[in-house]
Design an enzyme around this catalytic site. Structure first.
Site, PDB file in Angstrom:
ATOM      1  N   TYR A   1     -15.716   0.964 -78.401  1.00  0.00           N
ATOM      2  CA  TYR A   1     -14.280   0.656 -78.462  1.00  0.00           C
ATOM      3  C   TYR A   1     -13.540   1.862 -79.013  1.00  0.00           C
ATOM      4  CZ  TYR A   1      -9.792  -1.191 -79.978  1.00  0.00           C
ATOM      5  OH  TYR A   1      -8.451  -1.386 -80.145  1.00  0.00           O
TER       6      TYR A   1
ATOM      7  N   GLU B   1      -5.655   2.001 -75.484  1.00  0.00           N
ATOM      8  CA  GLU B   1      -6.826   1.213 -75.857  1.00  0.00           C
ATOM      9  C   GLU B   1      -7.831   1.285 -74.720  1.00  0.00           C
ATOM     10  OE1 GLU B   1      -7.486  -2.877 -78.176  1.00  0.00           O
ATOM     11  OE2 GLU B   1      -6.710  -3.178 -76.150  1.00  0.00           O
TER      12      GLU B   1
END
Length: 396
Positions: free
Chosen positions: A118, A206
């Site tokens: 992530y 993101e």
């Protein structure tokens, strides 16, 4: 302004970020053609079809599927395009899918295991500095990771005077447990990612997941990109990427009218000039026992046309039981606003909810008299508490 995954990936690639390659398609036949082209360019034999909507969690709603043949591509595209996709980040109604991204398969077998990471770039509002947030637990909701394993989330803040430094990129790669080719690839990836974030005036990048492939390449498998609206004047080409189909029609209508509008879940519509006054108005509504249905700032030039448009936007919300107009007459005269309210009321015609108008400032007394003598079902007030009490009285 939010971008679709395929748009975000195109921007990332232009800054040297390695991405999972894909082609967007609007029909099943276009999806098949895209799959064939990808096979020619990349050699992939499987394809991933991803619904293009402005929401995360698409896989959980059936919006991300693997196709192992061209027939699969056509059938899956037929199922996804046109569906109402419901995800954890949409309303219960979901969002209609207009396009799919046909992407190459990057989870191929090789010498090492694939791993998902992530990574996001955003502003740390506590320090006023950009930061990179990252974790070895990619492919999962970051909120869940933060709740269950917070020690697996790392952050790296960037000094705005010098920007992201090489040692910081290397630190990120080290904390992710990478070595060799993957370490070097990640260092380059992070530097390019931050360069893109800074270069396009983004407010959020993101990437979930960033993938370490079986042959130690680092690439963006997903891309959630949000642009800072205040910087769009510098990026006309990016502003053109806006997909109004993904936005609330009322928000779009308000924006085109030059109104600052945010839809809420309450029962009292608000029309105010000035953001600070709007916040205070919402507070007084809560104190009076109601709940604001919206934030609506008509700005300093609240003429009749803007007032009428604001009324029409508020009245589209069926939950609204009353409307509170709270105007401070500094730049604009209160009597002009009062005339705007009267004209709007007459032009709209059938308004089935009570309207409370509080005007304070230049010509407030004259404005109150105009409303009181208009013969319309409009309640006037000068003191804010008086207006709030009237709201409480009218909505019970």
């Amino acid at each position: 302004m939010n971008l679709h995954e395929y748009q975000g990936k195109e921007i990332l690639a232009s800054y040297g970020v390695t991405v999972q390659r894909g082609i967007v398609a609007s029909t099943p036949d276009e999806a098949v053609a895209a799959a064939k082209k990808l096979s020619e360019e990349t050699g992939t034999g499987w394809w991933v079809l991803k619904a293009q909507i402005h929401a995360g969690g698409r896989g959980k709603g059936g919006g991300v599927k693997l196709a192992k043949s061209l027939d699969d591509v056509k059938n899956i595209a037929s199922d996804i395009i046109g569906m109402q996709l419901v995800t954890p980040q949409t309303s219960s109604e979901g969002k209609k899918v207009h396009q799919v991204l046909v992407a190459e398969d990057v989870y191929y077998p090789g010498e090492s295991e694939t791993s998902e990471i992530y990574m996001s770039v955003l502003l740390n509002r506590n320090t006023g500095r950009n930061m990179i947030m990252y974790s070895t637990e990619g492919g999962m909701d970051i909120e869940e990771v933060a709740d269950k394993t917070p020690h697996l989330i790392f952050t790296e803040e960037i000094d705005p005077k010098v920007g992201l430094q090489g040692f910081q990129a290397r630190k990120i790669a080290f904390n992710l447990g990478l070595s060799g080719k993957a370490f070097k690839e990640m260092t380059k990836f992070v530097m390019s990612l931050y360069k893109a974030y800074d270069g396009i005036d983004a407010s959020l990048f993101e990437i979930n997941p960033v993938l370490k492939t079986s042959d130690d390449k680092i690439l963006a498998v997903d891309a959630k990109v949000t642009l800072d609206d205040n910087g769009l004047f510098r990026h006309a080409d990016y502003a053109a990427l806006r997909d109004k189909r993904e936005e609330d029609p009322i928000d779009v209508e308000a924006g085109e009218a030059g109104l600052n509008f945010v839809n809420l879940d309450g029962n009292v519509g608000c029309m105010v000039n000035g953001a600070g006054l709007a916040m205070a108005t919402m507070d007084i509504i809560k104190m009076a026992g109601g709940n604001p249905a919206n934030f609506l700032d008509v700005g300093g030039t609240a003429d009749a046309a803007r007032v009428e448009k604001a009324f029409r936007i508020i009245l589209q919300d069926e939950k609204v039981e009353a409307i509170l107009v709270n105007i401070f007459g500094g730049i604009v005269r209160c009597d002009r606003v009062a005339q705007g309210v009267i004209d709007a009321y007459q032009n709209i015609g059938d308004i089935n909810v009570p309207i409370i108008v509080r005007l304070q400032g230049t010509n407030a007394e004259e404005a109150k008299k105009m409303i009181d003598e208009s013969g319309l079902e409009v309640h006037s007030a000068i003191v804010l508490k008086e207006a709030a009490d009237k709201v409480k009285e009218l909505i019970g």
